[in-house]
Write a protein that holds these residues in place. Structure first.
Motif, PDB file in Angstrom:
ATOM      1  N   VAL A  86       0.825  -1.027  -0.060  1.00 47.40           N
ATOM      2  CA  VAL A  86       0.033  -0.144  -0.010  1.00 47.40           C
ATOM      3  C   VAL A  86       0.822   1.244   0.012  1.00 47.40           C
ATOM      4  CG1 VAL A  86      -2.152  -1.101   1.130  1.00 47.40           C
ATOM      5  CG2 VAL A  86      -0.093  -0.021   2.670  1.00 47.40           C
ATOM      6  N   ASP A  87       2.110   1.170   0.609  1.00 49.13           N
ATOM      7  CA  ASP A  87       2.648   2.402   0.849  1.00 49.13           C
ATOM      8  C   ASP A  87       3.610   2.647  -0.963  1.00 49.13           C
ATOM      9  OD1 ASP A  87       2.281   2.925   3.275  1.00 49.13           O
ATOM     10  OD2 ASP A  87       4.145   2.612   4.049  1.00 49.13           O
ATOM     11  N   ALA A  88       3.917   1.400  -1.479  1.00 49.88           N
ATOM     12  CA  ALA A  88       4.369   1.568  -2.815  1.00 49.88           C
ATOM     13  C   ALA A  88       3.610   2.366  -3.842  1.00 49.88           C
ATOM     14  CB  ALA A  88       4.708   0.308  -3.346  1.00 49.88           C
ATOM     15  N   ILE A  89       2.033   1.945  -3.545  1.00 53.38           N
ATOM     16  CA  ILE A  89       1.130   2.669  -4.223  1.00 53.38           C
ATOM     17  C   ILE A  89       1.028   4.201  -3.704  1.00 53.38           C
ATOM     18  CG2 ILE A  89      -1.368   2.698  -4.669  1.00 53.38           C
ATOM     19  CD1 ILE A  89      -1.197  -0.294  -4.745  1.00 53.38           C
ATOM     20  N   ALA A  90       0.879   4.341  -2.617  1.00 52.59           N
ATOM     21  CA  ALA A  90       0.732   5.767  -2.226  1.00 52.59           C
ATOM     22  C   ALA A  90       1.648   6.550  -2.159  1.00 52.59           C
ATOM     23  CB  ALA A  90       0.064   5.612  -0.621  1.00 52.59           C
ATOM     24  N   GLU A  91       3.087   6.126  -1.906  1.00 52.65           N
ATOM     25  CA  GLU A  91       3.999   6.958  -1.887  1.00 52.65           C
ATOM     26  C   GLU A  91       5.113   7.207  -3.042  1.00 52.65           C
ATOM     27  OE1 GLU A  91       4.386   8.758   0.659  1.00 52.65           O
ATOM     28  OE2 GLU A  91       2.796   8.065   2.010  1.00 52.65           O
ATOM     29  N   HIS A  92       4.639   6.234  -4.091  1.00 53.61           N
ATOM     30  CA  HIS A  92       5.183   6.139  -5.365  1.00 53.61           C
ATOM     31  C   HIS A  92       6.605   5.741  -5.213  1.00 53.61           C
ATOM     32  CE1 HIS A  92       2.010   8.817  -7.100  1.00 53.61           C
ATOM     33  NE2 HIS A  92       1.614   7.968  -6.593  1.00 53.61           N
ATOM     34  N   GLN A  93       7.063   4.685  -4.477  1.00 52.12           N
ATOM     35  CA  GLN A  93       8.251   4.227  -4.092  1.00 52.12           C
ATOM     36  C   GLN A  93       8.553   2.867  -4.249  1.00 52.12           C
ATOM     37  OE1 GLN A  93       9.984   5.697  -0.376  1.00 52.12           O
ATOM     38  NE2 GLN A  93       9.203   7.773  -0.611  1.00 52.12           N
ATOM     39  N   THR A  94       9.780   2.254  -4.270  1.00 51.59           N
ATOM     40  CA  THR A  94       9.858   0.949  -4.206  1.00 51.59           C
ATOM     41  C   THR A  94      10.296   0.591  -2.643  1.00 51.59           C
ATOM     42  OG1 THR A  94      10.405   0.602  -6.204  1.00 51.59           O
ATOM     43  CG2 THR A  94      11.371  -1.049  -4.751  1.00 51.59           C
ATOM     44  N   TYR A  95       9.776  -0.667  -2.073  1.00 54.58           N
ATOM     45  CA  TYR A  95       9.805  -1.060  -0.781  1.00 54.58           C
ATOM     46  C   TYR A  95      10.578  -2.374  -0.517  1.00 54.58           C
ATOM     47  CZ  TYR A  95       7.434   3.131   1.011  1.00 54.58           C
ATOM     48  OH  TYR A  95       7.101   4.375   1.369  1.00 54.58           O
ATOM     49  N   ARG A  96      11.718  -2.512  -0.021  1.00 56.54           N
ATOM     50  CA  ARG A  96      12.313  -3.707   0.004  1.00 56.54           C
ATOM     51  C   ARG A  96      12.706  -3.842   1.696  1.00 56.54           C
ATOM     52  NH1 ARG A  96      17.984  -4.883   0.340  1.00 56.54           N
ATOM     53  NH2 ARG A  96      18.348  -2.828  -0.629  1.00 56.54           N
ATOM     54  N   VAL A  97      12.039  -5.276   2.128  1.00 53.29           N
ATOM     55  CA  VAL A  97      11.990  -5.429   3.563  1.00 53.29           C
ATOM     56  C   VAL A  97      12.674  -6.800   3.660  1.00 53.29           C
ATOM     57  CG1 VAL A  97      10.664  -5.464   5.582  1.00 53.29           C
ATOM     58  CG2 VAL A  97       9.868  -4.007   3.713  1.00 53.29           C
ATOM     59  N   GLY A  98      13.622  -6.684   4.913  1.00 51.53           N
ATOM     60  CA  GLY A  98      14.333  -7.996   4.785  1.00 51.53           C
ATOM     61  C   GLY A  98      13.835  -8.578   6.034  1.00 51.53           C
ATOM     62  N   ASN A  99      13.255  -8.190   6.978  1.00 57.00           N
ATOM     63  CA  ASN A  99      12.522  -8.799   8.376  1.00 57.00           C
ATOM     64  C   ASN A  99      11.328  -8.080   8.794  1.00 57.00           C
ATOM     65  OD1 ASN A  99      12.329 -10.238  10.532  1.00 57.00           O
ATOM     66  ND2 ASN A  99      14.409 -10.017  11.298  1.00 57.00           N
ATOM     67  N   VAL A 100      10.435  -8.063   8.154  1.00 55.99           N
ATOM     68  CA  VAL A 100       9.270  -7.370   8.249  1.00 55.99           C
ATOM     69  C   VAL A 100       8.670  -7.350   9.853  1.00 55.99           C
ATOM     70  CG1 VAL A 100       7.496  -8.919   7.764  1.00 55.99           C
ATOM     71  CG2 VAL A 100       7.055  -6.742   6.967  1.00 55.99           C
ATOM     72  N   GLY A 101       8.781  -8.562  10.361  1.00 60.17           N
ATOM     73  CA  GLY A 101       8.396  -8.552  11.808  1.00 60.17           C
ATOM     74  C   GLY A 101       9.008  -7.711  12.765  1.00 60.17           C
ATOM     75  N   ARG A 102      10.323  -7.031  12.377  1.00 60.64           N
ATOM     76  CA  ARG A 102      10.959  -5.993  13.136  1.00 60.64           C
ATOM     77  C   ARG A 102      10.897  -4.540  12.537  1.00 60.64           C
ATOM     78  NH1 ARG A 102      16.469  -9.047  15.259  1.00 60.64           N
ATOM     79  NH2 ARG A 102      15.464 -10.907  16.118  1.00 60.64           N
ATOM     80  N   GLU A 103      10.223  -4.425  11.625  1.00 57.61           N
ATOM     81  CA  GLU A 103      10.077  -2.943  10.692  1.00 57.61           C
ATOM     82  C   GLU A 103       9.147  -2.209  11.601  1.00 57.61           C
ATOM     83  OE1 GLU A 103      11.051  -0.375   8.773  1.00 57.61           O
ATOM     84  OE2 GLU A 103      11.580  -2.167   7.576  1.00 57.61           O
TER      85      GLU A 103
END
Length: 231
Positions: A86-103
């Motif tokens: 949802v942030d990629a769509i809203a913020e017009h960015q690419t998001y790469r997450v390696g450990n989402v549980g600690r994000e």
């Protein structure tokens, strides 16, 4: 540039050319989306699952997921209104997450995704010009499944995917417009023959009927043709 880097770029260029030809050959939006996801999953290193979050009429919904886990993770994001997709769509960015549980950026979504067994995510905004089509998303059960090189390669793929998707959408819209025009013309012809009126008068009758029934013109025409003017 080293010979190894040059060879990698050549391989990437060849792969993307093949991807572009594959996607261009798909006949409609649904098939195009399915092809995008299938090719993407084969292409993006580290990805175990993939799917597209498509924006239609202001709402986001998941299409062509490669597993039910994709629908579950996406639904969490839609319901919680947070997460890389949802942030990629809203913020017009690419998001790469390696450990989402600690994000920390997604305090509700991150732990929920981790509890469902997904730890790494990679989300690209799909867009052409200033129009956002949705997001291309990758998922992995491993921590740190995606690196910077994977993200960079995926960006090129997402660009080709967006072009293929907008092309399929425009072709579908054109096809629908032609179908609507044809059904309206058929309905006009029936009215003209049945009531011995000209095209303008037949069109006026259809417009008045559509307004009275609170239906779109092509829907009114389709009903009229199906019932051959009965009623």
């Amino acid at each position: 540039m080293s010979p190894a880097d040059d060879g990698t770029l050549r391989k990437l260029a060849g792969t993307l050319s093949g991807v572009a030809r594959t996607l261009q050959a798909e006949p409609d939006v649904e098939t195009t989306v399915s092809a995008i996801v299938k090719v993407a999953l084969d292409y993006v290193a580290g990805a175990e699952y993939a799917g597209i979050a498509l924006v239609e009429r202001g709402r986001i919904h998941t299409v062509a997921p490669t597993g039910e886990i994709v629908r579950a993770i996406d639904k969490l994001q839609y319901d919680l209104r947070e997460g890389p997709c949802v942030d990629a769509i809203a913020e017009h960015q690419t998001y790469r997450v390696g450990n989402v549980g600690r994000e920390r950026r997604w305090p509700s979504f991150g732990p929920a995704a981790a509890r469902n067994g997904i730890h790494s995510l990679l989300s690209y905004r799909l867009f052409v010009s200033d129009r956002t089509l949705g997001a291309l998303n990758f998922y992995s059960s491993r921590v740190d499944a995606f690196d910077q090189r994977t993200e960079d390669d995926g960006t090129l793929f997402a660009t080709h995917a967006a072009i293929a998707l907008i092309g399929a959408q425009r072709e579908a819209q054109l096809s629908l417009a032609i179908d609507n025009r044809d059904i309206i013309s058929t309905a006009k012809g029936i009215l003209m023959e049945r009531h011995d009126i000209d095209a303008a008068e037949a069109f006026r009758i259809l417009v008045e009927a559509s307004q009275s029934a609170n239906l779109k013109l092509h829907q009114t025409a389709a009903w009229f043709v199906e019932n051959r003017g009965q009623g």
